[in-house]
Scaffold this motif. Structure first.
Motif, mmCIF file in Angstrom:
data_model
loop_
_atom_site.group_PDB
_atom_site.id
_atom_site.type_symbol
_atom_site.label_atom_id
_atom_site.label_comp_id
_atom_site.label_asym_id
_atom_site.label_seq_id
_atom_site.Cartn_x
_atom_site.Cartn_y
_atom_site.Cartn_z
ATOM 1 N N ASN A 147 0.828 -1.210 0.000
ATOM 2 C CA ASN A 147 0.000 0.000 0.000
ATOM 3 C C ASN A 147 0.865 1.265 0.000
ATOM 4 O O ASN A 147 0.589 2.227 -0.727
ATOM 5 N N LYS A 148 1.925 1.240 0.788
ATOM 6 C CA LYS A 148 2.839 2.398 0.846
ATOM 7 C C LYS A 148 3.476 2.645 -0.524
ATOM 8 O O LYS A 148 3.546 3.792 -0.999
ATOM 9 N N LYS A 149 3.913 1.575 -1.194
ATOM 10 C CA LYS A 149 4.525 1.709 -2.516
ATOM 11 C C LYS A 149 3.515 2.257 -3.526
ATOM 12 O O LYS A 149 3.854 3.114 -4.356
ATOM 13 N N ILE A 160 0.904 4.136 -2.907
ATOM 14 C CA ILE A 160 0.654 5.558 -2.608
ATOM 15 C C ILE A 160 1.784 6.421 -3.173
ATOM 16 O O ILE A 160 1.534 7.469 -3.782
ATOM 17 N N GLU A 161 3.033 5.961 -3.008
ATOM 18 C CA GLU A 161 4.173 6.707 -3.549
ATOM 19 C C GLU A 161 4.092 6.770 -5.077
ATOM 20 O O GLU A 161 4.342 7.816 -5.686
ATOM 21 N N GLU A 162 3.732 5.643 -5.704
ATOM 22 C CA GLU A 162 3.603 5.616 -7.159
ATOM 23 C C GLU A 162 2.486 6.555 -7.620
ATOM 24 O O GLU A 162 2.635 7.275 -8.621
ATOM 25 N N GLU A 175 1.476 9.265 -6.117
ATOM 26 C CA GLU A 175 1.961 10.648 -5.964
ATOM 27 C C GLU A 175 2.896 11.011 -7.125
ATOM 28 O O GLU A 175 2.826 12.115 -7.668
ATOM 29 N N THR A 176 3.749 10.064 -7.493
ATOM 30 C CA THR A 176 4.668 10.301 -8.608
ATOM 31 C C THR A 176 3.889 10.533 -9.896
ATOM 32 O O THR A 176 4.184 11.471 -10.657
ATOM 33 N N ASP A 233 2.268 13.914 -9.965
ATOM 34 C CA ASP A 233 3.238 14.980 -10.253
ATOM 35 C C ASP A 233 3.544 15.030 -11.752
ATOM 36 O O ASP A 233 3.678 16.107 -12.337
#
Length: 113
Positions: free
Chosen positions: A94-96, A98-100, A102-103, A106
């Protein structure tokens, strides 16, 4: 000519597992025709023997129950550990994600300066 009347008795020694076995035997006394003699297990033992047998059966049942409860607790612990491990893996995933996300946000969003 009269046929001898047969009696059915429970054979405690030949029982296997939980299934008792029964034996047919000739009666020891002469009975009137049509009367069947059946020996019950209770009539073959004294009250003290019956109490001891009941105590032994209770202790055996309690011991089996303790073992079953112990096995149940072990399986539950194993299941909970498996669930905890799965939670940890899913949290990382889930953390990965969320980071993806956000990327990608952007990259795709128009930048205003």
């Amino acid at each position: 000519m009269q046929k001898p009347i047969m009696a059915v008795t429970r054979d405690e020694t030949a029982a296997t597992g939980d299934m008792p076995t029964y034996q047919i035997r000739a009666p020891t006394t002469a009975l009137p025709q049509g009367v069947v003699m059946a020996a019950s297990p209770g009539s073959l033992h004294s009250p003290q023997q019956l109490a001891e047998e009941a105590t032994r059966k209770r202790e055996l049942r309690l011991m089996k129950n303790r073992e079953a409860a112990k096995e149940c607790r072990r399986r539950k612990k194993e299941y909970v550990k498996c669930l905890e491990s799965r939670v940890a893996v899913l949290e990382v995933q889930n953390k990965k994600l969320i980071e993806e996300l956000e990327t990608l946000k952007d990259i795709c969003s128009p930048k205003t300066d």
